[in-house]
Design an enzyme around this catalytic site. Structure first.
Site, mmCIF file in Angstrom:
data_model
loop_
_atom_site.group_PDB
_atom_site.id
_atom_site.type_symbol
_atom_site.label_atom_id
_atom_site.label_comp_id
_atom_site.label_asym_id
_atom_site.label_seq_id
_atom_site.Cartn_x
_atom_site.Cartn_y
_atom_site.Cartn_z
ATOM 1 N N MET A 93 -9.797 -9.045 -112.335
ATOM 2 C CA MET A 93 -11.142 -8.855 -112.900
ATOM 3 C C MET A 93 -11.069 -7.911 -114.101
ATOM 4 O O MET A 93 -10.215 -7.046 -114.192
ATOM 5 C CB MET A 93 -12.086 -8.261 -111.842
ATOM 6 N N CYS A 94 -12.002 -8.070 -114.988
ATOM 7 C CA CYS A 94 -12.040 -7.266 -116.200
ATOM 8 C C CYS A 94 -13.110 -6.193 -116.044
ATOM 9 O O CYS A 94 -13.780 -6.112 -115.023
ATOM 10 C CB CYS A 94 -12.394 -8.161 -117.384
ATOM 11 N N GLN A 95 -13.232 -5.366 -117.060
ATOM 12 C CA GLN A 95 -14.295 -4.360 -117.051
ATOM 13 C C GLN A 95 -15.072 -4.436 -118.352
ATOM 14 O O GLN A 95 -14.508 -4.686 -119.419
ATOM 15 C CB GLN A 95 -13.705 -2.963 -116.874
ATOM 16 N N ASN A 115 -17.005 -10.633 -117.588
ATOM 17 C CA ASN A 115 -16.178 -10.195 -116.470
ATOM 18 C C ASN A 115 -16.439 -11.175 -115.341
ATOM 19 O O ASN A 115 -17.590 -11.386 -114.952
ATOM 20 C CB ASN A 115 -16.574 -8.748 -116.118
ATOM 21 N N ILE A 137 -12.095 -4.539 -121.256
ATOM 22 C CA ILE A 137 -10.662 -4.479 -120.990
ATOM 23 C C ILE A 137 -10.340 -5.587 -120.009
ATOM 24 O O ILE A 137 -11.120 -5.881 -119.103
ATOM 25 C CB ILE A 137 -10.162 -3.099 -120.510
#
Lengths: 255, 255
Positions: B1-3, B108, B78
């Site tokens: 997972m992204c942020q 995300n 990110i």
């Protein structure tokens, strides 16, 4: 007037040497102090930096002089505002997406009374004649081809489009989609092709020289296109007025 | 997972404090080490930085932590790659132009089997589900409105579009056109509105605190939206699942 810098290579190459000399024209050896920008292709991806500070003392330009970003297609621009105020949205190069590829465009010169109707999906964000012309080129390309055509076909279309814009003023431009670098001259543009055996070169705008043979392999080929020669000890070939050249893998193509 | 990290303010504000904590998650306090990106609006203009290095040791991220770029709308991301390789063209945020404005999008989550046909002028350059969804949103916006509509109208359209995508997976996203910041949550997203009287705050991800009252005026309002709270001593409001909020001038709007 603004200044243009383009680089096309057959292997990812950094432009820190050329950019160091070029950036001096953004407020030091030249009065092009109304912002600057640079775009680097990495495969189909793009790094795009614009700044309305002078290139000679912009922290972002400083980063680019120090941090070697390697790319096969680079377009840079330093701006002397003639049309449009000094704001970020008026800084070149401009970027649009077409057919799943980014297209990058920078212009040097002034276009008078060239404001064709933009009836497609490309519209300028800023107020420059340059971005308007770029949106028109994107619109006409999207009408002329259904998908990304070959570099040769694109070159023929771009030659027709450039010939329709050029009579409206001064139209020196650089364009890239990451596959090739197109360069059109009305007035000032010159280029050099560097290949084996590589030698040393000295910048015109800064007391700096580089020995390309220490940073290259015999297979490397790099073409650099610029408004005025960047080095004092190499032979730069001037464009003829009205000429559109295309560079692929660091070499000027015959078509 | 992204942020995700978003900022919306009524006056140009720098995000160095928030970004410093956020960037630690790109390889240090989090394993989101497959690239990062950030976009800053300045009026209608845009600064867009993407990098496939880890945010925690990227020279460009270092520049952004040190060089206070002031903006009223910022989107940062990110990446922890789930779909698409670690290349520049797969780094968020993505940018497109519509109606003479830039649109910035970061996502995300994971979308399964959401590959609607893209029959208009927006096509992904990279290979992510996220960019495909963004292109579809741009296509549907361009069909729903003839020109830039009001923020309220856009919010209604975006709510409908988000509801059509969300069933395909996890769809936390941030979107801005420089006028407003839209945020949609499937799972994790929270926000804070900072306004007078400003107080002190400590970052969760780095030993750093800031006294906002020393850097603000009583008229300043700033909203920050993020995947997980950035500070340990402020109250962050979680989004409900399926909620789309819009922030204008640093405040969450009722519509």
């Amino acid at each position: 007037m603004c200044q243009l810098l383009g680089m096309n290579a057959n292997t990812p190459t950094d432009v820190t040497f050329s950019f160091t000399g070029f950036a001096q024209r953004g407020g030091k050896t030249g009065d092009h102090s109304d912002g600057w920008g640079i775009a680097f292709f990495e495969d189909k991806g793009l790094r795009h930096f614009v700044d309305h500070e002078r290139a000679v003392d912009s922290p972002i330009a400083e980063l680019i002089r120090r941090y070697p970003i390697r790319s096969r297609n680079v377009i840079a621009h330093i701006r002397k505002a003639t049309q449009g105020s000094v704001t970020l949205q008026n800084c070149h190069p401009f970027v649009r997406e077409l057919w799943g590829r980014y297209w990058v465009f920078a212009h040097n010169g002034d276009l008078k009374d060239f404001r064709p109707r933009l009836h497609s999906h490309f519209h300028p964000v800023g107020a420059t004649d340059s971005e308007h012309a770029f949106c028109w080129i994107m619109q006409e390309l999207s009408k002329s081809h259904a998908d990304v055509p070959s570099v040769q076909e694109l070159t023929l279309t771009l030659r027709e489009l450039a010939a329709r814009i050029a009579p409206h003023g001064t139209f020196n431009f650089l364009l890239s989609n990451g596959q090739a670098l197109w360069a059109h001259a009305s007035t000032h543009l010159c280029y050099i092709e560097r290949r084996h055996p590589f030698s040393q070169a000295c910048l015109c705008d800064e007391d700096l020289s580089v020995d390309f043979s220490a940073h290259t392999t015999p297979h490397d080929r790099v073409a650099v296109v610029v408004t005025a020669p960047l080095t004092s000890d190499e032979v730069w070939t001037p464009f003829r007025s009205g000429e559109l050249k295309v560079f692929v893998d660091g070499a000027c193509q015959a078509f």
